[in-house]
Scaffold this motif. Structure first.
Motif, PDB file in Angstrom:
ATOM      1  N   ALA A  32      90.401 -79.321  67.847  1.00  0.00           N
ATOM      2  CA  ALA A  32      89.549 -78.358  68.484  1.00  0.00           C
ATOM      3  C   ALA A  32      89.529 -76.843  67.403  1.00  0.00           C
ATOM      4  CB  ALA A  32      90.326 -77.024  69.521  1.00  0.00           C
ATOM      5  N   PHE A  33      90.539 -76.699  66.376  1.00  0.00           N
ATOM      6  CA  PHE A  33      90.534 -75.848  65.673  1.00  0.00           C
ATOM      7  C   PHE A  33      89.643 -75.267  65.093  1.00  0.00           C
ATOM      8  CE2 PHE A  33      91.926 -74.282  61.322  1.00  0.00           C
ATOM      9  CZ  PHE A  33      92.420 -73.090  61.673  1.00  0.00           C
ATOM     10  N   PRO A  34      88.845 -76.487  64.074  1.00  0.00           N
ATOM     11  CA  PRO A  34      87.275 -76.189  63.427  1.00  0.00           C
ATOM     12  C   PRO A  34      86.456 -75.934  64.405  1.00  0.00           C
ATOM     13  CG  PRO A  34      88.850 -78.839  62.834  1.00  0.00           C
ATOM     14  CD  PRO A  34      89.507 -77.804  64.256  1.00  0.00           C
ATOM     15  N   VAL A  35      86.785 -76.712  65.935  1.00  0.00           N
ATOM     16  CA  VAL A  35      85.044 -76.017  66.492  1.00  0.00           C
ATOM     17  C   VAL A  35      85.328 -74.445  66.785  1.00  0.00           C
ATOM     18  CG1 VAL A  35      84.843 -76.299  68.838  1.00  0.00           C
ATOM     19  CG2 VAL A  35      85.140 -78.220  67.997  1.00  0.00           C
ATOM     20  N   MET A  36      86.788 -74.174  66.697  1.00  0.00           N
ATOM     21  CA  MET A  36      86.295 -72.404  67.469  1.00  0.00           C
ATOM     22  C   MET A  36      86.196 -71.801  66.208  1.00  0.00           C
ATOM     23  SD  MET A  36      89.909 -71.058  67.983  1.00  0.00           S
ATOM     24  CE  MET A  36      90.718 -70.613  66.809  1.00  0.00           C
ATOM     25  N   LEU A  37      86.494 -72.023  65.082  1.00  0.00           N
ATOM     26  CA  LEU A  37      85.819 -71.663  63.783  1.00  0.00           C
ATOM     27  C   LEU A  37      84.252 -71.857  63.774  1.00  0.00           C
ATOM     28  CD1 LEU A  37      88.406 -72.611  61.098  1.00  0.00           C
ATOM     29  CD2 LEU A  37      87.847 -70.231  61.578  1.00  0.00           C
ATOM     30  N   LEU A  38      83.674 -73.121  63.987  1.00  0.00           N
ATOM     31  CA  LEU A  38      82.165 -73.532  63.791  1.00  0.00           C
ATOM     32  C   LEU A  38      81.677 -71.913  64.873  1.00  0.00           C
ATOM     33  CD1 LEU A  38      80.129 -74.823  63.023  1.00  0.00           C
ATOM     34  CD2 LEU A  38      80.572 -75.927  65.068  1.00  0.00           C
ATOM     35  N   TYR A  43      78.213 -67.569  65.773  1.00  0.00           N
ATOM     36  CA  TYR A  43      77.785 -67.103  66.524  1.00  0.00           C
ATOM     37  C   TYR A  43      78.375 -65.501  66.678  1.00  0.00           C
ATOM     38  CZ  TYR A  43      75.922 -70.513  69.165  1.00  0.00           C
ATOM     39  OH  TYR A  43      75.316 -71.644  69.549  1.00  0.00           O
ATOM     40  N   LEU A  44      79.811 -65.321  66.861  1.00  0.00           N
ATOM     41  CA  LEU A  44      80.305 -63.716  66.326  1.00  0.00           C
ATOM     42  C   LEU A  44      79.866 -63.570  64.827  1.00  0.00           C
ATOM     43  CD1 LEU A  44      84.098 -64.687  67.729  1.00  0.00           C
ATOM     44  CD2 LEU A  44      81.626 -62.957  68.579  1.00  0.00           C
ATOM     45  N   VAL A  45      80.250 -63.838  63.347  1.00  0.00           N
ATOM     46  CA  VAL A  45      79.964 -63.330  62.358  1.00  0.00           C
ATOM     47  C   VAL A  45      78.303 -63.218  62.005  1.00  0.00           C
ATOM     48  CG1 VAL A  45      79.687 -63.610  59.779  1.00  0.00           C
ATOM     49  CG2 VAL A  45      82.068 -64.379  61.475  1.00  0.00           C
ATOM     50  N   GLY A  46      77.925 -64.499  62.575  1.00  0.00           N
ATOM     51  CA  GLY A  46      76.422 -64.874  62.362  1.00  0.00           C
ATOM     52  C   GLY A  46      75.663 -64.880  61.285  1.00  0.00           C
ATOM     53  N   PRO A  61      77.680 -78.150  57.830  1.00  0.00           N
ATOM     54  CA  PRO A  61      77.933 -79.744  56.946  1.00  0.00           C
ATOM     55  C   PRO A  61      79.600 -78.319  55.879  1.00  0.00           C
ATOM     56  CG  PRO A  61      75.857 -79.280  56.673  1.00  0.00           C
ATOM     57  CD  PRO A  61      76.251 -78.084  57.540  1.00  0.00           C
ATOM     58  N   GLY A  62      79.290 -77.863  56.233  1.00  0.00           N
ATOM     59  CA  GLY A  62      80.637 -76.906  55.494  1.00  0.00           C
ATOM     60  C   GLY A  62      81.408 -76.266  56.141  1.00  0.00           C
ATOM     61  N   MET A  63      81.333 -75.994  57.372  1.00  0.00           N
ATOM     62  CA  MET A  63      82.922 -76.162  58.628  1.00  0.00           C
ATOM     63  C   MET A  63      82.847 -78.072  58.089  1.00  0.00           C
ATOM     64  SD  MET A  63      83.733 -73.227  59.643  1.00  0.00           S
ATOM     65  CE  MET A  63      84.873 -74.771  60.072  1.00  0.00           C
ATOM     66  N   LEU A  64      82.718 -79.438  58.292  1.00  0.00           N
ATOM     67  CA  LEU A  64      82.876 -80.027  57.861  1.00  0.00           C
ATOM     68  C   LEU A  64      83.736 -80.621  56.878  1.00  0.00           C
ATOM     69  CD1 LEU A  64      79.833 -82.588  58.923  1.00  0.00           C
ATOM     70  CD2 LEU A  64      81.720 -81.766  59.948  1.00  0.00           C
ATOM     71  N   ALA A  65      83.974 -80.123  55.508  1.00  0.00           N
ATOM     72  CA  ALA A  65      84.047 -80.016  54.464  1.00  0.00           C
ATOM     73  C   ALA A  65      84.902 -79.286  54.713  1.00  0.00           C
ATOM     74  CB  ALA A  65      83.446 -79.812  53.229  1.00  0.00           C
ATOM     75  N   LEU A  66      84.949 -77.809  55.244  1.00  0.00           N
ATOM     76  CA  LEU A  66      86.669 -76.802  55.066  1.00  0.00           C
ATOM     77  C   LEU A  66      86.963 -77.544  56.588  1.00  0.00           C
ATOM     78  CD1 LEU A  66      87.229 -74.457  54.577  1.00  0.00           C
ATOM     79  CD2 LEU A  66      86.654 -73.357  56.108  1.00  0.00           C
ATOM     80  N   THR A  67      87.303 -78.626  57.515  1.00  0.00           N
ATOM     81  CA  THR A  67      88.198 -79.154  57.657  1.00  0.00           C
ATOM     82  C   THR A  67      88.667 -80.133  57.002  1.00  0.00           C
ATOM     83  OG1 THR A  67      86.349 -78.757  60.284  1.00  0.00           O
ATOM     84  CG2 THR A  67      88.181 -80.512  59.848  1.00  0.00           C
TER      85      THR A  67
END
Ligand SMILES: Nc1ncnc2c1ncn2[C@@H]1O[C@H](COP(=O)(O)OP(=O)(O)OP(=O)(O)O)[C@@H](O)[C@H]1O
Ligand SMILES: [Mg+2]
Lengths: 253, 318
Positions: A32-38, A43-46, A61-67
């Motif tokens: 769930a953690f990367p989902v939260m970051l996504l 949405y929040l940072v936008g 794709p950035g989040m996939l790599a970060l995860t």
């Protein structure tokens, strides 16, 4: 002993899976953690600096790599905890294949990472993100991500073997964050001050993210990064895999 | 050397600048129980970890079950079982899961590993633990499971590092009976202990270890005889007469031990009967009343005290 390398590694992988079955909540939190970051960045940072148009197409794709990069912490923590458990003594006093403990760890971590990719792309899809470029390109992108994760995994194992103590894991955990964020996961390097952009451009993770964006047809994708996205992890593996294996064989003896 | 199961010659091991083993020698005959007796920090755990291929000695030569522990570590691992000082179990998994996993890692095959796990759980009274994780076991259950895990392959040589420390009397009796039945089956056992009684009860031979060296070895009886043979114990009626009674005994004052709380004095004797009648007569003439007078062999505690010249057995020897 090599004849048993496979069965022993499978036994050790099953051990990790049995741990999952005992701790389903822990597994879910990790997923769930990367989902939260996504969600947070979507949405929040936008909107990322320097990214025009489809930010989700850039961010996913950035989040996939970060995860995949953050997987390093998880591996390191798990190996450190394992090494401080009494059961390691029993493994080491038994005629099992050398390194099966590490193979079990990496198999389980790779499985968890593949699962993480599936969850994250699934959530991205639900939010309206679309991969363009067909199933072949999609699988190639996932392959690059897992290759990058595999390199992170062996760095994590090596660091755990060198550091050895849970206290030192924390230090590494804190260091992983800037390395993860000093990448193009959220924003284009061109939008950053000169030196930072250069560092970010060098980060192996940026190459993986760019190549994945290219394969998935999102903004920020550039052709020609696939080679760097393959070469970097292989180079890291060429260094850290043998180091980790040697270190493990010598452990405490 | 077909009848020697363990040979240890001149083994040294240091941790940094701390010497744990300082030229230790040991020989254990096949099918016997060998007790390694020593205070905290004597080097018992270091010795067991080296024998079980977990640690490499700095110097010296060691063979276990006919194989060198450094150059043929894998061959040794096929032939040994280890019950370490601390539990070597996967705490997250259940008892059955643990034993099956270890069985597969000994390459028994899935089915055989399952059968063996069932047998051992029943034998050690853990058959009804179900899926409960080891983390939730009591100390005694954990020790029994650990012992079961060390017996999966019916090892030729079994190492037990303080097997009963922390167990209640019942748990201790269980471990003792398990050890005895193993030896009946031909297993060689090396066990370390701080309990002299345990070595006395279980071991065919005993090595007393202090500061990384063997300072004495032999059967329990031999060790007791070395200490100076028999002793006479006198329990007095009045503690106030303790000093006077000590002066009456036919031995130098410094060899007599006196315990005011128990009104007990104790001294080594050479000629049993002469000492007994002499002491009885001397006490009578001096008008000192005795509640009890007895001749006995020395305890291993006294042996230990005699050998090390220290009475701080249970304290850290630093
Ligand atoms: N990992 C280590 N690092 C540094 N010193 C150690 C280590 N392990 C043991 N020692 C030291 O080596 C000596 C022997 O320790 P060892 O654990 O072998 O003794 P022991 O007889 O098993 O003691 P105990 O009865 O307390 O279990 C001690 O002085 C101990 O402090
Ligand atoms: Mg010890």
């Amino acid at each position: 002993m090599t004849t048993y390398a496979l069965t022993d590694s499978w036994t050790m992988t099953r051990r990790e899976l049995a741990h999952w079955a005992r701790q389903p909540v822990q597994v879910l939190v990790a997923l769930a953690f990367p989902v939260m970051l996504l969600m947070m960045f979507g949405y929040l940072v936008g909107g990322g600096r320097g990214v025009h148009g489809d930010y989700l197409g850039y961010l996913v794709p950035g989040m996939l790599a970060l995860t995949m990069a953050f997987g390093l912490e998880g591996t390191m923590l798990a190996v450190t905890q394992d090494l401080n458990k009494g059961v390691i003594d029993r493994f080491r006093s038994m005629p099992m294949a050398n390194g099966a403990v590490l193979v079990g760890r990496s198999a389980a971590d790779m499985l968890q990472s593949a699962l993480g990719l599936a969850v994250l792309t699934g959530v991205g899809y639900a939010l309206g993100w679309r991969a363009h470029g067909g199933p072949g390109a999609f699988l190639a992108a996932m392959g690059l991500l897992l290759l990058f994760r595999f390199a992170m995994l062996w760095i994590g194992i090596h660091l755990a073997l060198v550091a050895g103590k849970p206290e030192l894991v924390q230090a590494v955990q804190i260091l992983v964050w800037p390395v993860g964020f000093l990448s193009n996961a959220f924003a284009l390097p061109e939008s950053m001050p000169g030196w930072l952009g250069t560092v970010v451009g060098w980060n192996p993770m940026s190459h993986t993210a760019t190549a994945v964006r290219d394969l998935l047809g999102g903004p920020g994708g550039e052709p020609g990064h696939a080679w760097a996205a393959i070469a970097w992890p292989l180079a890291l593996l060429a260094v850290f895999f043998p180091l980790a294996v040697r270190r493990f064989a010598r452990l405490s003896r | 050397m077909a009848d020697t199961a363990i040979t240890v010659e001149g083994v040294h091991k240091t941790y940094g600048d701390r010497t744990a083993l300082d030229g230790l020698d040991l020989r254990v005959a096949r099918g016997t129980v060998h007790g390694v007796l020593g205070p905290n920090g004597a080097g018992k755990t270091t010795l067991v970890r080296i024998l079980a291929t977990l640690l490499r000695p700095d110097a010296g030569r060691i063979q276990v079950a006919g194989h060198d522990i450094v150059t043929e570590a894998q061959a040794v691992r096929f032939r040994i079982g280890l019950l370490g000082q601390h539990a070597a179990l996967d705490e997250e998994l259940g008892g059955r899961q643990n034993l099956e996993m270890f069985g597969r890692l000994y390459h028994l095959g899935a089915r055989h590993a399952r059968v063996r796990a069932g047998e051992l759980l029943d034998r050690f009274g853990l058959g009804d633990t179900g899926r409960k994780p080891v983390r939730a076991y009591s100390g005694g259950m954990r020790r029994r499971l650990d012992l079961a895990a060390s017996l999966i392959t019916e090892p030729e040589v079994l190492f037990l590092d303080e097997p009963t420390t922390g167990l209640d009397p019942r748990g201790r009796a269980e471990v003792w009976s398990a050890v005895r039945s193993l030896v009946g089956g031909g297993t060689t056992v090396l066990l370390t202990t701080q309990y002299l009684e345990e070595a006395d009860q279980l071991a065919d031979r005993i090595s007393v270890v202090d500061r990384g060296r063997v300072i004495a070895d032999g059967t329990a009886d031999e060790l007791k005889a070395d200490t100076g043979g028999d002793r006479i114990d006198v329990v007095l009626r009045h503690p106030g007469q303790l000093g006077a009674a000590v002066a009456l005994l036919p031995v130098p004052k410094e060899d007599v031990s006196a315990d005011r709380d128990r009104r007990l004095i104790s001294a080594p004797v050479t000629d049993r009967m002469a000492a007994l009648s002499g002491v009885v007569r001397a006490l009578e003439e001096a008008g000192i009343e005795a509640e009890d007078i007895a001749l006995r062999r020395p305890t291993l505690d006294e042996v230990f005290l005699h050998l090390t010249g220290r009475d701080d057995r249970t304290k850290e020897a630093v």
